[in-house]
Design a protein around this motif. Structure first.
Motif, PDB file in Angstrom:
ATOM      1  N   THR A 242       0.833  -1.207   0.000  1.00  0.00           N
ATOM      2  CA  THR A 242       0.000   0.000   0.000  1.00  0.00           C
ATOM      3  C   THR A 242       0.860   1.248   0.000  1.00  0.00           C
ATOM      4  OG1 THR A 242      -1.788  -1.109   1.196  1.00  0.00           O
ATOM      5  CG2 THR A 242      -1.757   1.291   1.269  1.00  0.00           C
ATOM      6  N   ALA A 243       1.875   1.269   0.871  1.00  0.00           N
ATOM      7  CA  ALA A 243       2.746   2.435   0.964  1.00  0.00           C
ATOM      8  C   ALA A 243       3.472   2.686  -0.356  1.00  0.00           C
ATOM      9  CB  ALA A 243       3.766   2.233   2.093  1.00  0.00           C
ATOM     10  N   SER A 244       3.915   1.614  -1.017  1.00  0.00           N
ATOM     11  CA  SER A 244       4.645   1.761  -2.279  1.00  0.00           C
ATOM     12  C   SER A 244       3.747   2.293  -3.387  1.00  0.00           C
ATOM     13  CB  SER A 244       5.250   0.410  -2.694  1.00  0.00           C
ATOM     14  OG  SER A 244       6.155  -0.063  -1.724  1.00  0.00           O
ATOM     15  N   VAL A 245       2.580   1.677  -3.554  1.00  0.00           N
ATOM     16  CA  VAL A 245       1.663   2.087  -4.621  1.00  0.00           C
ATOM     17  C   VAL A 245       1.149   3.501  -4.375  1.00  0.00           C
ATOM     18  CG1 VAL A 245      -0.563   1.621  -5.714  1.00  0.00           C
ATOM     19  CG2 VAL A 245       0.970  -0.273  -5.155  1.00  0.00           C
ATOM     20  N   ALA A 246       0.738   3.782  -3.145  1.00  0.00           N
ATOM     21  CA  ALA A 246       0.201   5.106  -2.825  1.00  0.00           C
ATOM     22  C   ALA A 246       1.269   6.197  -2.949  1.00  0.00           C
ATOM     23  CB  ALA A 246      -0.387   5.109  -1.413  1.00  0.00           C
ATOM     24  N   SER A 247       2.518   5.867  -2.640  1.00  0.00           N
ATOM     25  CA  SER A 247       3.605   6.845  -2.782  1.00  0.00           C
ATOM     26  C   SER A 247       3.780   7.244  -4.244  1.00  0.00           C
ATOM     27  CB  SER A 247       4.922   6.268  -2.252  1.00  0.00           C
ATOM     28  OG  SER A 247       4.882   6.091  -0.865  1.00  0.00           O
ATOM     29  N   VAL A 248       3.696   6.269  -5.123  1.00  0.00           N
ATOM     30  CA  VAL A 248       3.833   6.537  -6.554  1.00  0.00           C
ATOM     31  C   VAL A 248       2.658   7.381  -7.057  1.00  0.00           C
ATOM     32  CG1 VAL A 248       3.864   5.493  -8.848  1.00  0.00           C
ATOM     33  CG2 VAL A 248       5.197   4.470  -6.997  1.00  0.00           C
ATOM     34  N   ILE A 249       1.437   7.023  -6.625  1.00  0.00           N
ATOM     35  CA  ILE A 249       0.236   7.697  -7.124  1.00  0.00           C
ATOM     36  C   ILE A 249       0.075   9.104  -6.552  1.00  0.00           C
ATOM     37  CG2 ILE A 249      -2.295   7.632  -7.173  1.00  0.00           C
ATOM     38  CD1 ILE A 249      -2.099   4.586  -7.192  1.00  0.00           C
ATOM     39  N   PHE A 250       0.217   9.234  -5.240  1.00  0.00           N
ATOM     40  CA  PHE A 250      -0.119  10.499  -4.585  1.00  0.00           C
ATOM     41  C   PHE A 250       1.070  11.423  -4.321  1.00  0.00           C
ATOM     42  CE2 PHE A 250      -3.475   7.510  -3.194  1.00  0.00           C
ATOM     43  CZ  PHE A 250      -4.568   8.158  -3.777  1.00  0.00           C
ATOM     44  N   LEU A 251       2.271  10.854  -4.170  1.00  0.00           N
ATOM     45  CA  LEU A 251       3.436  11.688  -3.871  1.00  0.00           C
ATOM     46  C   LEU A 251       4.382  11.831  -5.058  1.00  0.00           C
ATOM     47  CD1 LEU A 251       4.334  10.474  -0.248  1.00  0.00           C
ATOM     48  CD2 LEU A 251       2.837  12.362  -0.939  1.00  0.00           C
ATOM     49  N   GLY A 252       4.099  11.109  -6.127  1.00  0.00           N
ATOM     50  CA  GLY A 252       4.956  11.189  -7.305  1.00  0.00           C
ATOM     51  C   GLY A 252       6.291  10.509  -7.127  1.00  0.00           C
ATOM     52  N   THR A 253       6.382   9.580  -6.161  1.00  0.00           N
ATOM     53  CA  THR A 253       7.626   8.839  -5.937  1.00  0.00           C
ATOM     54  C   THR A 253       7.925   7.954  -7.148  1.00  0.00           C
ATOM     55  OG1 THR A 253       7.203   8.796  -3.567  1.00  0.00           O
ATOM     56  CG2 THR A 253       8.823   7.221  -4.415  1.00  0.00           C
ATOM     57  N   THR A 254       9.187   7.940  -7.552  1.00  0.00           N
ATOM     58  CA  THR A 254       9.589   7.101  -8.682  1.00  0.00           C
ATOM     59  C   THR A 254      10.245   5.822  -8.170  1.00  0.00           C
ATOM     60  OG1 THR A 254       9.973   9.033 -10.098  1.00  0.00           O
ATOM     61  CG2 THR A 254      11.007   6.962 -10.759  1.00  0.00           C
ATOM     62  N   LEU A 255       9.685   4.699  -8.554  1.00  0.00           N
ATOM     63  CA  LEU A 255      10.262   3.397  -8.214  1.00  0.00           C
ATOM     64  C   LEU A 255      10.578   2.671  -9.515  1.00  0.00           C
ATOM     65  CD1 LEU A 255       7.896   2.238  -5.313  1.00  0.00           C
ATOM     66  CD2 LEU A 255      10.257   3.058  -5.098  1.00  0.00           C
ATOM     67  N   TYR A 256      11.854   2.382  -9.712  1.00  0.00           N
ATOM     68  CA  TYR A 256      12.280   1.725 -10.945  1.00  0.00           C
ATOM     69  C   TYR A 256      12.092   0.207 -10.846  1.00  0.00           C
ATOM     70  CZ  TYR A 256      14.290   6.301 -11.860  1.00  0.00           C
ATOM     71  OH  TYR A 256      14.443   7.650 -12.047  1.00  0.00           O
ATOM     72  N   SER A 257      12.206  -0.460 -11.971  1.00  0.00           N
ATOM     73  CA  SER A 257      11.926  -1.900 -12.031  1.00  0.00           C
ATOM     74  C   SER A 257      12.783  -2.705 -11.065  1.00  0.00           C
ATOM     75  CB  SER A 257      12.118  -2.407 -13.468  1.00  0.00           C
ATOM     76  OG  SER A 257      13.435  -2.128 -13.928  1.00  0.00           O
ATOM     77  N   VAL A 258      14.057  -2.336 -10.932  1.00  0.00           N
ATOM     78  CA  VAL A 258      14.941  -3.070 -10.021  1.00  0.00           C
ATOM     79  C   VAL A 258      14.478  -2.883  -8.578  1.00  0.00           C
ATOM     80  CG1 VAL A 258      17.299  -3.254  -9.124  1.00  0.00           C
ATOM     81  CG2 VAL A 258      16.922  -2.922 -11.578  1.00  0.00           C
TER      82      VAL A 258
END
Length: 325
Positions: A261-277
């Motif tokens: 939840t924290a990972s997905v929501a960070s990307v959606i709402f905070l614009g956090t970038t998580l790369y494939s690795v």
């Protein structure tokens, strides 16, 4: 157990984990906009989250609440639990969120099962199986992928964010071990509430919860309140309540929804970038946590089914004090 009751338990555990995870993202928004400091947010969360739980239980069974204080050792244990467990873990986690992002901080904190195994090896001279060692090495590998993105020359977040995240996992291990005796003799929700409130009171001497930016809007206060009410009091209540419907092992496994939840929501709402690795690293860490829980369950079950059930319940009661935000 009926299928409908089991479904209720699964939904309760899942929703509790979801609230814990989303709380970290809300905290990331507040800290990123400098509405409140990390330490003041921790003081607010622990104080009011714990207070709400205590009020609920006071109305339900005030006598049992006060029975905890009849033993002086209980008081000292609660103080240690609140300060060296909850306050420490929360402070380190929130600093990791502030210095990095909620996704990395939450995944690092979820390494606590591996930390607990290492502490057991060190202090209790236990001999882990080769499978547990493999799971720990797997968690280390996943963490490496998460914080480096596969590039050893550059970290995805600051070194201090990583250190604080790892220390939060140590804090989680602390407040799992410290209140063991208290949890066996009292209802877990009482100990959680008292521990949160105790940590909050001490935290207010360091950084009072009312130190909020003068520019804070009603929405900002709503976010702060959400963390204390929904991501603490309500999350703990329904998460612990799920034990009335499903086995502890299933509740523990559903806990993986928190870092997800924290990972997905960070990307959606905070614009956090998580790369494939990094995503692979998160998956590997979650896999290691699942492996540790499953291996412990089947090893115990093979030895003695009834004793196993009691052991898992006691173990889980210790683990649910995880001070998430």
């Amino acid at each position: 157990m009926g299928k409908s009751k089991k479904l209720v338990g699964i939904l309760m555990a899942a929703f509790g984990a979801f609230l814990f995870g989303i709380g970290g993202v809300v905290a990331g928004d507040l800290l990123g906009r400098k509405i409140i400091s990390a330490s003041s947010l921790v003081s607010f969360r622990l104080t009011f989250g714990g207070l709400i739980l205590l009020i609920i239980f006071f109305i339900k069974d005030r006598q049992q609440l006060f029975d905890v204080f009849k033993n002086k050792m209980n008081v000292l244990t609660l103080l240690a639990f609140g300060v060296f467990g909850l306050l420490f873990a929360q402070s380190m986690y929130t600093l990791s969120v502030s210095l990095g992002n909620p996704a990395v901080a939450t995944v690092l904190q979820s390494l606590s099962p591996s930390v607990m195994i290492l502490m057991t090896i060190m202090f209790e001279k236990a001999r882990p199986s080769k499978y547990l060692i493999g799971a720990i090495l797997l968690s280390i590998f996943g963490t490496f992928l998460l914080v480096t993105n596969g590039n050893t020359n550059e970290l995805s977040v600051s070194i201090m964010a990583i250190v604080c995240g790892l220390l939060s996992a140590v804090g989680v291990a602390n407040f799992t071990f410290i209140p063991r005796k208290l949890v066996k003799e009292n209802q877990t929700i009482i100990i959680v509430g008292l521990g949160l409130f105790t940590g909050g009171v001490i935290g207010n001497f360091i950084s009072p919860f009312w130190q909020v930016s003068s520019s804070a809007t009603a929405w900002d206060w709503a976010e702060i309140g959400f963390i204390a009410v929904f991501s603490t009091a309500i999350a703990y209540a329904i998460y612990l309540g799920s034990l009335n419907y499903i086995e502890p092992i299933l509740t523990s496994l559903l806990d993986i929804l928190e870092p997800l939840t924290a990972s997905v929501a960070s990307v959606i709402f905070l614009g956090t970038t998580l790369y494939s690795v990094q995503l692979i690293g998160i998956a590997v860490v979650i896999l290691s946590v699942v492996a540790i829980n499953v291996m412990d369950y089947y090893k115990c079950k093979a030895e003695d089914k009834e004793a196993c059930k009691n052991k898992l319940k006691e173990s889980f009661d210790g683990e649910v004090e995880n001070a998430r935000i």
